[in-house]
Design a protein around this motif. Structure first.
Motif, PDB file in Angstrom:
ATOM      1  N   PHE A  22       0.841  -1.206   0.000  1.00 34.24           N
ATOM      2  CA  PHE A  22       0.000   0.000   0.000  1.00 34.24           C
ATOM      3  C   PHE A  22       0.867   1.244   0.000  1.00 34.24           C
ATOM      4  O   PHE A  22       1.997   1.250   0.492  1.00 34.24           O
ATOM      5  CB  PHE A  22      -0.993   0.002   1.166  1.00 34.24           C
ATOM      6  CG  PHE A  22      -0.393   0.060   2.535  1.00 34.24           C
ATOM      7  CD1 PHE A  22      -0.160   1.272   3.154  1.00 34.24           C
ATOM      8  CD2 PHE A  22      -0.076  -1.103   3.224  1.00 34.24           C
ATOM      9  CE1 PHE A  22       0.377   1.337   4.422  1.00 34.24           C
ATOM     10  CE2 PHE A  22       0.453  -1.049   4.490  1.00 34.24           C
ATOM     11  CZ  PHE A  22       0.682   0.175   5.094  1.00 34.24           C
ATOM     12  N   TYR A  40       0.601   5.707   0.272  1.00 31.55           N
ATOM     13  CA  TYR A  40      -0.089   6.976   0.463  1.00 31.55           C
ATOM     14  C   TYR A  40       0.793   8.079  -0.127  1.00 31.55           C
ATOM     15  O   TYR A  40       2.025   8.019  -0.036  1.00 31.55           O
ATOM     16  CB  TYR A  40      -0.347   7.250   1.945  1.00 31.55           C
ATOM     17  CG  TYR A  40      -1.134   6.161   2.635  1.00 31.55           C
ATOM     18  CD1 TYR A  40      -2.418   5.840   2.230  1.00 31.55           C
ATOM     19  CD2 TYR A  40      -0.589   5.441   3.696  1.00 31.55           C
ATOM     20  CE1 TYR A  40      -3.148   4.843   2.858  1.00 31.55           C
ATOM     21  CE2 TYR A  40      -1.304   4.445   4.340  1.00 31.55           C
ATOM     22  CZ  TYR A  40      -2.579   4.145   3.909  1.00 31.55           C
ATOM     23  OH  TYR A  40      -3.293   3.153   4.538  1.00 31.55           O
ATOM     24  N   LYS A  86      -3.193   3.945  -2.806  1.00 27.40           N
ATOM     25  CA  LYS A  86      -3.687   2.749  -3.476  1.00 27.40           C
ATOM     26  C   LYS A  86      -3.226   1.507  -2.715  1.00 27.40           C
ATOM     27  O   LYS A  86      -2.205   1.512  -2.024  1.00 27.40           O
ATOM     28  CB  LYS A  86      -3.199   2.693  -4.919  1.00 27.40           C
ATOM     29  CG  LYS A  86      -1.690   2.605  -5.080  1.00 27.40           C
ATOM     30  CD  LYS A  86      -1.300   2.558  -6.542  1.00 27.40           C
ATOM     31  CE  LYS A  86       0.229   2.513  -6.708  1.00 27.40           C
ATOM     32  NZ  LYS A  86       0.616   2.468  -8.140  1.00 27.40           N
ATOM     33  N   ILE A  87      -4.000   0.461  -2.851  1.00 27.29           N
ATOM     34  CA  ILE A  87      -3.706  -0.844  -2.259  1.00 27.29           C
ATOM     35  C   ILE A  87      -3.537  -1.842  -3.394  1.00 27.29           C
ATOM     36  O   ILE A  87      -4.390  -1.934  -4.290  1.00 27.29           O
ATOM     37  CB  ILE A  87      -4.848  -1.318  -1.335  1.00 27.29           C
ATOM     38  CG1 ILE A  87      -5.196  -0.241  -0.297  1.00 27.29           C
ATOM     39  CG2 ILE A  87      -4.471  -2.631  -0.660  1.00 27.29           C
ATOM     40  CD1 ILE A  87      -4.200  -0.064   0.777  1.00 27.29           C
ATOM     41  N   GLU A 121     -11.042  -1.720   5.262  1.00 23.56           N
ATOM     42  CA  GLU A 121     -11.299  -0.306   5.510  1.00 23.56           C
ATOM     43  C   GLU A 121     -10.036   0.363   6.028  1.00 23.56           C
ATOM     44  O   GLU A 121      -9.097  -0.285   6.521  1.00 23.56           O
ATOM     45  CB  GLU A 121     -12.431  -0.117   6.526  1.00 23.56           C
ATOM     46  CG  GLU A 121     -12.087  -0.575   7.930  1.00 23.56           C
ATOM     47  CD  GLU A 121     -13.263  -0.446   8.888  1.00 23.56           C
ATOM     48  OE1 GLU A 121     -14.424  -0.538   8.429  1.00 23.56           O
ATOM     49  OE2 GLU A 121     -13.011  -0.276  10.095  1.00 23.56           O
ATOM     50  N   ILE A 122     -10.022   1.694   5.924  1.00 21.66           N
ATOM     51  CA  ILE A 122      -8.964   2.508   6.531  1.00 21.66           C
ATOM     52  C   ILE A 122      -9.606   3.385   7.596  1.00 21.66           C
ATOM     53  O   ILE A 122     -10.617   4.050   7.342  1.00 21.66           O
ATOM     54  CB  ILE A 122      -8.250   3.374   5.480  1.00 21.66           C
ATOM     55  CG1 ILE A 122      -7.313   2.520   4.632  1.00 21.66           C
ATOM     56  CG2 ILE A 122      -7.451   4.477   6.146  1.00 21.66           C
ATOM     57  CD1 ILE A 122      -6.524   3.306   3.626  1.00 21.66           C
ATOM     58  N   TYR A 157     -13.231   4.552   6.579  1.00 24.30           N
ATOM     59  CA  TYR A 157     -13.363   4.672   5.118  1.00 24.30           C
ATOM     60  C   TYR A 157     -13.312   3.266   4.521  1.00 24.30           C
ATOM     61  O   TYR A 157     -12.298   2.577   4.604  1.00 24.30           O
ATOM     62  CB  TYR A 157     -12.230   5.532   4.556  1.00 24.30           C
ATOM     63  CG  TYR A 157     -12.225   5.668   3.055  1.00 24.30           C
ATOM     64  CD1 TYR A 157     -13.119   6.513   2.410  1.00 24.30           C
ATOM     65  CD2 TYR A 157     -11.311   4.958   2.284  1.00 24.30           C
ATOM     66  CE1 TYR A 157     -13.102   6.649   1.028  1.00 24.30           C
ATOM     67  CE2 TYR A 157     -11.284   5.080   0.904  1.00 24.30           C
ATOM     68  CZ  TYR A 157     -12.193   5.930   0.281  1.00 24.30           C
ATOM     69  OH  TYR A 157     -12.166   6.055  -1.086  1.00 24.30           O
ATOM     70  N   GLU A 158     -14.430   2.820   3.961  1.00 30.35           N
ATOM     71  CA  GLU A 158     -14.500   1.476   3.377  1.00 30.35           C
ATOM     72  C   GLU A 158     -13.773   1.439   2.041  1.00 30.35           C
ATOM     73  O   GLU A 158     -14.065   2.199   1.124  1.00 30.35           O
ATOM     74  CB  GLU A 158     -15.948   1.045   3.196  1.00 30.35           C
ATOM     75  CG  GLU A 158     -16.085  -0.385   2.695  1.00 30.35           C
ATOM     76  CD  GLU A 158     -17.537  -0.815   2.530  1.00 30.35           C
ATOM     77  OE1 GLU A 158     -18.052  -0.701   1.399  1.00 30.35           O
ATOM     78  OE2 GLU A 158     -18.152  -1.222   3.523  1.00 30.35           O
ATOM     79  N   ILE A 159     -12.804   0.540   1.935  1.00 30.17           N
ATOM     80  CA  ILE A 159     -12.048   0.380   0.702  1.00 30.17           C
ATOM     81  C   ILE A 159     -12.678  -0.683  -0.185  1.00 30.17           C
ATOM     82  O   ILE A 159     -12.788  -0.514  -1.406  1.00 30.17           O
ATOM     83  CB  ILE A 159     -10.586  -0.025   1.012  1.00 30.17           C
ATOM     84  CG1 ILE A 159      -9.910   1.063   1.834  1.00 30.17           C
ATOM     85  CG2 ILE A 159      -9.807  -0.274  -0.270  1.00 30.17           C
ATOM     86  CD1 ILE A 159      -8.533   0.671   2.306  1.00 30.17           C
ATOM     87  N   ILE A 201      -6.554  -1.156  -5.743  1.00 23.74           N
ATOM     88  CA  ILE A 201      -7.716  -0.387  -5.299  1.00 23.74           C
ATOM     89  C   ILE A 201      -7.270   1.026  -4.930  1.00 23.74           C
ATOM     90  O   ILE A 201      -6.379   1.202  -4.089  1.00 23.74           O
ATOM     91  CB  ILE A 201      -8.384  -1.055  -4.091  1.00 23.74           C
ATOM     92  CG1 ILE A 201      -8.853  -2.464  -4.454  1.00 23.74           C
ATOM     93  CG2 ILE A 201      -9.556  -0.218  -3.593  1.00 23.74           C
ATOM     94  CD1 ILE A 201      -9.439  -3.233  -3.295  1.00 23.74           C
ATOM     95  N   ILE A 221      -7.468   4.878  -3.296  1.00 22.74           N
ATOM     96  CA  ILE A 221      -7.970   5.474  -2.053  1.00 22.74           C
ATOM     97  C   ILE A 221      -8.000   6.985  -2.228  1.00 22.74           C
ATOM     98  O   ILE A 221      -7.053   7.581  -2.728  1.00 22.74           O
ATOM     99  CB  ILE A 221      -7.053   5.117  -0.867  1.00 22.74           C
ATOM    100  CG1 ILE A 221      -6.999   3.608  -0.651  1.00 22.74           C
ATOM    101  CG2 ILE A 221      -7.508   5.816   0.407  1.00 22.74           C
ATOM    102  CD1 ILE A 221      -5.942   3.190   0.338  1.00 22.74           C
ATOM    103  N   LEU A 244      -4.992   0.374   8.608  1.00 25.40           N
ATOM    104  CA  LEU A 244      -5.544  -0.499   7.573  1.00 25.40           C
ATOM    105  C   LEU A 244      -6.101  -1.756   8.243  1.00 25.40           C
ATOM    106  O   LEU A 244      -5.388  -2.463   8.962  1.00 25.40           O
ATOM    107  CB  LEU A 244      -4.455  -0.876   6.570  1.00 25.40           C
ATOM    108  CG  LEU A 244      -4.874  -1.779   5.405  1.00 25.40           C
ATOM    109  CD1 LEU A 244      -5.866  -1.058   4.509  1.00 25.40           C
ATOM    110  CD2 LEU A 244      -3.655  -2.219   4.607  1.00 25.40           C
TER     111      LEU A 244
END
Length: 333
Positions: free
Chosen positions: A176, A178, A192-193, A206-207, A231-233, A244, A246, A274
Motif C-alpha cells: 500500500f 499513500y 492505493k492498495i 477499511e482505513i 473509510y470502506e475500501i 484499489i 484510495i 488499515l
C-alpha cells in the motif's frame, strides 16, 4: 442580596477592542457541547476594556486593586486540583482604593506568545482565557473570557510518500502507498492498495483514522484511542494483481493538528489504520502514523509585524521537516 457586606456589589465585563470584526472559531467543551469563541494566533496582541458596573449606584466599593490576567493553562482530569500554567501575564488596572461610580479600564497584552493550540480531549484540556479580578477583603469578584488559539504551520515542499509491504507468509501479501506522510486539516489522502498474493478469503477492508491521546507523566500516564473516521475500501474478496485506489477527504472530520509532548504534559498523534476482515471474522491490522497540521496563507510580501515576531522566535528552533510558523495569520478556507 448584600447583607453585612457579603455578596457581589459589582459586575465585571470584558470586551475586546476588535470584537465586532474578529473571527470566531468553534470549540468543544468537556461535555461535548460546541460553542464559538474569539480566535487568536501566536504573536497577536490581545487588547480591550474591563467594565466595572456598580450594582448599587451611590454606594462605594472598596477594593484591594483591580487587575487583568492573560492565562494559558493545562488541566489533567485525573489531577483537577492542579492547573499547569505555561503563560501567565498580569496588568494592574487600578491601585487599592474605592469606586464611587461605574468605571471602564483599558488593557493591552502586546504580541502575546501562545505556543500551543487550544485543545479539549478525553483526559486533558488546554485553554487560554482572560480573567479580570476586583480584589476584596472577604471574597474577590472575577470574570473570565475564554479564547481559542489556532497554531498555523507550513511544511517544506519535500513530503515523502508512505510505501509499505505487509502480509502473512504464504497467505497474504499487500503493498500500500499513500501520497504523503504530512497532511493539513483540509487535505486529501490519496493512495492505493495492491494485492500481490491472496490466499485468505478477505470479506471487508477499511482505513480508519485513529487519534491517540497520551496524557500525564511518570506512573500517571493515560492513553486513549479514538476512531475519528472509517473509510470502506472494499466489500468482497480481492484477487491477485488487483489495485484499489484510495481518496479520503479530511475536511469532513473534526481533527486537531498533531501535538507532540505539549509542555511535557500530553501528546496527540494520528494514525492511518488499515483493517482487513476475513470470512472467519479474523482481523488484520497495519498502522502508520501521519502528521496533521493547520494550514495558513503564506504571503511573504504582506507579512504582518506580529507574524514576523512569532516567525523569528521559532525560526531558530525549527528543523527541516518540522512545523514552522506561518507568515500571515489567516486560515486557508
Amino acid at each position: 442580596m448584600n447583607i453585612f457586606g457579603f455578596g457581589q456589589s459589582a459586575e465585571i465585563d470584558i470586551v475586546l477592542n476588535d470584537a465586532e470584526t474578529r473571527k470566531k472559531a468553534e470549540h468543544k467543551s468537556e461535555d461535548g457541547k460546541k460553542d464559538r469563541f474569539f480566535l487568536f494566533y501566536d504573536g497577536e496582541t490581545v487588547s480591550g476594556k474591563v467594565s466595572v458596573t456598580l450594582k448599587y449606584p451611590g454606594k462605594r466599593l472598596e477594593h484591594n486593586g483591580i487587575r487583568i490576567e492573560f492565562i494559558g493553562q493545562i488541566e489533567l482530569y485525573y489531577d483537577r486540583g492542579n492547573h499547569h500554567e505555561f503563560v501567565s501575564l498580569e496588568k494592574d488596572l487600578a491601585r487599592p482604593g474605592e469606586l464611587t461610580q461605574s468605571q471602564t479600564f483599558d488593557f493591552e497584552f502586546t504580541h502575546v506568545e501562545k505556543p500551543y493550540e487550544s485543545y479539549t480531549g478525553q483526559n486533558v484540556k488546554l485553554r487560554y482565557f482572560l480573567r479580570a479580578t476586583i480584589g476584596r477583603r472577604l471574597s474577590d469578584i472575577s470574570k473570565e473570557l475564554d479564547l481559542v488559539i489556532h497554531t498555523l504551520s507550513t511544511y517544506p515542499e519535500l513530503n515523502s510518500s508512505i510505501k509499505m509491504e505487509v502480509g502473512i507468509e504464504d497467505c497474504l501479501h499487500i503493498e500500500f502507498e499513500y501520497n504523503k506522510s504530512k497532511y493539513h486539516l483540509k487535505d486529501v489522502i490519496v493512495g492505493k492498495i495492491y494485492f500481490s498474493l491472496v490466499r485468505v478469503k478477505i470479506r471487508h477492508m477499511e482505513i480508519d483514522i485513529v487519534k491517540r491521546e497520551s496524557s500525564g507523566t511518570g506512573p500517571n500516564v493515560f492513553h486513549e484511542n479514538d476512531t475519528i473516521a472509517k473509510y470502506e475500501i472494499m466489500d468482497g474478496a480481492p484477487v491477485r494483481g488487483e489495485s484499489i485506489p484510495i481518496r479520503l477527504f479530511l475536511a469532513g472530520y473534526e481533527m486537531t493538528p498533531t501535538m507532540k509532548d505539549v509542555n511535557k504534559k500530553f501528546s496527540v498523534r494520528f494514525y492511518l489504520n488499515l483493517v482487513l476482515i476475513d470470512e472467519e471474522e479474523r482481523r488484520y491490522f497495519k498502522q502508520q502514523e501521519i502528521i496533521l497540521w493547520r494550514k495558513g496563507d503564506i504571503i511573504k510580501k504582506s507579512m504582518s509585524h506580529q507574524a514576523a515576531i512569532a516567525s523569528q522566535r521559532f525560526s531558530d528552533t525549527c528543523q527541516s521537516g518540522e512545523l514552522t510558523e506561518p507568515d500571515k495569520y489567516s486560515e486557508d478556507e
